[in-house]
Design a protein around this motif. Structure first.
Motif, PDB file in Angstrom:
ATOM      1  N   SER A 144      -1.704  -1.493   4.454  1.00  0.00           N
ATOM      2  CA  SER A 144      -3.143  -1.443   4.683  1.00  0.00           C
ATOM      3  C   SER A 144      -3.524  -0.786   6.001  1.00  0.00           C
ATOM      4  O   SER A 144      -2.986  -1.118   7.064  1.00  0.00           O
ATOM      5  N   GLY A 145      -4.442   0.162   5.927  1.00  0.00           N
ATOM      6  CA  GLY A 145      -4.952   0.834   7.114  1.00  0.00           C
ATOM      7  C   GLY A 145      -6.347   1.365   6.857  1.00  0.00           C
ATOM      8  O   GLY A 145      -6.619   1.957   5.803  1.00  0.00           O
ATOM      9  N   ALA A 146      -7.252   1.174   7.819  1.00  0.00           N
ATOM     10  CA  ALA A 146      -8.668   1.509   7.602  1.00  0.00           C
ATOM     11  C   ALA A 146      -8.888   3.000   7.379  1.00  0.00           C
ATOM     12  O   ALA A 146      -9.838   3.395   6.691  1.00  0.00           O
ATOM     13  N   HIS A 147      -8.025   3.846   7.972  1.00  0.00           N
ATOM     14  CA  HIS A 147      -8.220   5.286   7.810  1.00  0.00           C
ATOM     15  C   HIS A 147      -8.110   5.735   6.354  1.00  0.00           C
ATOM     16  O   HIS A 147      -8.593   6.819   6.001  1.00  0.00           O
TER      17      HIS A 147
ATOM     18  N   GLU B 261       5.656   0.960   6.920  1.00  0.00           N
ATOM     19  CA  GLU B 261       5.349   2.218   6.226  1.00  0.00           C
ATOM     20  C   GLU B 261       6.594   2.952   5.752  1.00  0.00           C
ATOM     21  O   GLU B 261       6.556   3.677   4.754  1.00  0.00           O
ATOM     22  N   GLN B 262       7.706   2.788   6.459  1.00  0.00           N
ATOM     23  CA  GLN B 262       8.911   3.479   5.996  1.00  0.00           C
ATOM     24  C   GLN B 262       9.258   3.048   4.583  1.00  0.00           C
ATOM     25  O   GLN B 262       9.721   3.854   3.756  1.00  0.00           O
ATOM     26  N   THR B 263       9.037   1.778   4.261  1.00  0.00           N
ATOM     27  CA  THR B 263       9.371   1.292   2.919  1.00  0.00           C
ATOM     28  C   THR B 263       8.451   1.901   1.877  1.00  0.00           C
ATOM     29  O   THR B 263       8.897   2.235   0.765  1.00  0.00           O
ATOM     30  N   ALA B 264       7.170   2.058   2.189  1.00  0.00           N
ATOM     31  CA  ALA B 264       6.256   2.709   1.249  1.00  0.00           C
ATOM     32  C   ALA B 264       6.715   4.130   0.961  1.00  0.00           C
ATOM     33  O   ALA B 264       6.731   4.576  -0.195  1.00  0.00           O
ATOM     34  N   ALA B 265       7.094   4.851   2.010  1.00  0.00           N
ATOM     35  CA  ALA B 265       7.522   6.237   1.820  1.00  0.00           C
ATOM     36  C   ALA B 265       8.866   6.314   1.094  1.00  0.00           C
ATOM     37  O   ALA B 265       9.068   7.182   0.239  1.00  0.00           O
ATOM     38  N   PHE B 266       9.793   5.417   1.425  1.00  0.00           N
ATOM     39  CA  PHE B 266      11.068   5.415   0.707  1.00  0.00           C
ATOM     40  C   PHE B 266      10.869   5.035  -0.759  1.00  0.00           C
ATOM     41  O   PHE B 266      11.584   5.531  -1.639  1.00  0.00           O
ATOM     42  N   ALA B 267       9.925   4.147  -1.045  1.00  0.00           N
ATOM     43  CA  ALA B 267       9.641   3.785  -2.436  1.00  0.00           C
ATOM     44  C   ALA B 267       9.083   4.984  -3.192  1.00  0.00           C
ATOM     45  O   ALA B 267       9.440   5.219  -4.359  1.00  0.00           O
TER      46      ALA B 267
ATOM     47  N   THR C  47      -1.543   5.159   6.805  1.00  0.00           N
ATOM     48  CA  THR C  47      -2.658   5.250   7.726  1.00  0.00           C
ATOM     49  C   THR C  47      -2.336   6.199   8.879  1.00  0.00           C
ATOM     50  O   THR C  47      -1.187   6.615   9.059  1.00  0.00           O
ATOM     51  N   ALA C  48      -3.341   6.531   9.659  1.00  0.00           N
ATOM     52  CA  ALA C  48      -3.215   7.574  10.677  1.00  0.00           C
ATOM     53  C   ALA C  48      -2.237   7.187  11.781  1.00  0.00           C
ATOM     54  O   ALA C  48      -1.941   6.013  12.023  1.00  0.00           O
ATOM     55  N   GLY C  49      -1.722   8.190  12.483  1.00  0.00           N
ATOM     56  CA  GLY C  49      -0.898   7.985  13.665  1.00  0.00           C
ATOM     57  C   GLY C  49       0.425   7.342  13.359  1.00  0.00           C
ATOM     58  O   GLY C  49       1.278   7.936  12.689  1.00  0.00           O
ATOM     59  N   PRO C  50       0.660   6.108  13.832  1.00  0.00           N
ATOM     60  CA  PRO C  50       1.957   5.470  13.614  1.00  0.00           C
ATOM     61  C   PRO C  50       2.264   5.237  12.150  1.00  0.00           C
ATOM     62  O   PRO C  50       3.436   5.166  11.767  1.00  0.00           O
TER      63      PRO C  50
END
Length: 551
Positions: free
Chosen positions: A29-32, A55-61, A78-81
């Motif tokens: 979850s991220g507001a951006h 987020e790494q897990t979302a991208a690896f999934a 979400t943005a940045g990190p």
């Protein structure tokens, strides 16, 4: 009749993703990127939202989804990190040729340059590890921009595409036609190149075929198996090429890899780079008086053909057309006689299997890692999905696990990124809901992403996790001792009860120290219906015997 859609940018983006076959959005979850969530919820039918703990897990999934389904996976960060946390997975997808689209949040354009939260120009950071990296500047550009990203991701050579969207434009609305997924454009291989390769095969006395990930990604697994069986060519597999020739097949000579590649006079490598895993494209020629094998490289697109290796021939294009064209060309002439070569490799495989049996049944205390596979492999169904996330422990898996079907093996590929396993397990459980999903974990690798067991629990995704816990970074410990006679910073806390971590997160598990208890523990894991970790304490001295350190 072309469908027209009107809505905010998130709705438009979801409509394009759905048109390209996406069923799940992986995110944190991220507001951006709130409009993407609203678009998923309001789609008809709604798109599944699967939220993770890093987020790494979302991208690896998403990366693993692209591998397993051959439809681009979708990660929304979400943005940045949020974006920078996903870059390792994007890089892995670039190295492995995994189709995926990553949508990043971006600080609002109307505040750009004034220091708003997480203001970062992200495409230049991602550009070197992706097929496409750009900002979609306005809501009016959303439909075409998202379609461009998906087309890039799914076109040979496949890989990751990245777009980010300014926050203010994400909330703005536009309308336009929903792009339809393009018909696949098949690149026909050059006929003269096919003829040269066929001529080399016809002349060869000791050929070896290597099948890699792109054979699966290009949908050429049936043509490849037909080619292997009809011509009778000994075959090795790597990456998602594993399982194309089923485990136990007489022409699969994985257990004779050294003899096969060392003694071949022709090596035909299809759908995988000539990288460190394949000796950079040099096979044999190590014994006095012998000459290296001639090498043929076959790729799904011209840019993937190796330029660093000395090639006897190469061909690129649709890999089904390549296999069928080569087979037809070889069969037009006298059938090559490779019987003696096949018998030599078959004898080597049998001898290796006999040696392996001792390790697979080892009663050693502490437990030898191979014993885990001696218990696991007989319990794997033909359609099991096996995921490797670790160094030394997963190297043993590559030796002992031979999938029976294609599309059932996931590893980090040549990028070698730890921490990819839980994301891949999430993807596998969604993509193959009726199959066994087994995540093989090193205790070092577990430290990167074990917290995402929480994701498995919350989304009711049962996965069997089997850990080889040697309380060390064994892949580094042994080589450092070899080089220096000592090692530093290679040890982890002894016998850490990682199963207690899984239990605390809502799963279950147990620690195993007796080799006779490994099998029953795995049975309990499969029967549990929850994320379950079998934490096997292994002997740190029983390292994987390797011929290369990847350099």
């Amino acid at each position: 009749m072309t469908e027209t859609i009107e809505g905010h940018s998130g709705q438009l983006a979801v409509a394009v993703a759905r048109a390209h076959g996406v069923e799940t959005m992986f995110t944190l979850s991220g507001a951006h990127v709130f409009p993407m969530y609203d678009g998923a919820v309001k789609a008809d039918p709604p798109m599944q939202l699967l939220d993770v703990r890093h987020e790494q897990t979302a991208a690896f999934a998403a990366e693993a989804t692209g591998k397993l389904t051959r439809v681009p996976g979708l990660a929304v960060l979400t943005a940045g990190p949020g974006v920078t946390n996903g870059i390792s997975a994007i890089a892995q997808a670039q190295f492995a040729g995994s189709p995926m689209v990553v949508v990043g949040g971006r600080a609002p354009q109307n505040r750009w340059g004034s220091g708003s939260l997480q203001e970062l120009d992200q495409p230049p950071i991602v550009e070197s590890v992706s097929k496409l990296a750009r900002t979609i500047p306005t809501a009016g550009d959303m439909l075409a921009g998202m379609d461009e990203a998906f087309v890039a991701a799914r076109s040979p050579h496949r890989g990751p595409a990245f777009v980010d969207v300014p926050m203010d434009e994400f909330f703005n609305s536009a309308s336009g036609p929903v792009p339809a997924p393009p018909e696949r454009v098949r690149l026909e291989p050059d006929g003269d190149a096919l003829a040269r390769v066929a001529g080399l095969l016809a002349e060869a006395r000791r050929p070896v075929l290597v099948l890699g990930t792109d054979v699966w990604a290009d949908g050429a697994e049936e043509a490849a198996l037909r080619f292997v069986q009809d011509l009778g060519v000994p075959t090795l597999t790597n990456g998602m090429g594993r399982g194309i020739v089923p485990g136990g097949h007489p022409l699969l000579v994985t257990k004779a890899r050294g003899v096969a590649l060392g003694g071949a006079d022709l090596v035909v490598v299809v759908g995988t780079p000539l990288d460190f895993r394949l000796g950079y494209g040099v096979f044999g020629g190590k014994e006095e008086g012998s000459t290296p094998a001639r090498v043929v490289h076959v790729a799904d697109s011209p840019g993937q053909v190796a330029t660093h290796a000395e090639l006897a021939a190469s061909v690129s294009g649709d890999l089904t057309a390549v296999f069928d064209g080569l087979q037809a060309a070889v069969e037009r002439g006298p059938k090559p006689d490779w019987a003696a070569w096949r018998q030599q490799l078959s004898d080597t495989v049998a001898a290796a299997a006999e040696r392996d049996a001792e390790l697979l049944g080892a009663e050693a205390d502490p437990i030898h890692p191979a014993r885990i596979y001696g218990e696991l492999v007989p319990r794997l169904a033909e359609d099991a999905v096996v995921i490797g996330d670790g160094g030394d422990f997963v190297s043993f898996a590559g030796k002992f696990v031979e999938p029976k079907r294609p599309g059932g093996w996931l590893d980090p590929g040549p990028y070698g990124c730890l921490g990819a396993g839980p994301g891949a397990a999430i993807a596998a459980r969604l993509a193959r809901p009726s199959s066994q999903v087994v995540l093989l974990l090193g205790d070092g690798a577990a430290g990167f992403s074990l917290m995402d067991v929480d994701t498995l629990v919350r989304h009711e995704l049962p996965v069997v996790m089997v850990m080889g816990n040697n309380s060390a970074w064994a892949l580094e410990k042994g080589p450092m001792q070899m080089l220096y006679g000592y090692d530093v910073i290679a040890d982890l806390a002894p016998r850490t009860p990682y199963d207690a971590v899984v239990t605390a997160l809502g799963g279950a598990g147990e620690t195993v120290t007796d080799p006779k208890e490994i099998g029953p523990a795995i049975d309990r894991a499969f029967a549990s219906g929850v994320p379950y970790l079998v934490n096997v304490i292994t002997d740190v001295q029983a390292g994987y015997p390797r011929a290369t350190f990847g350099i």
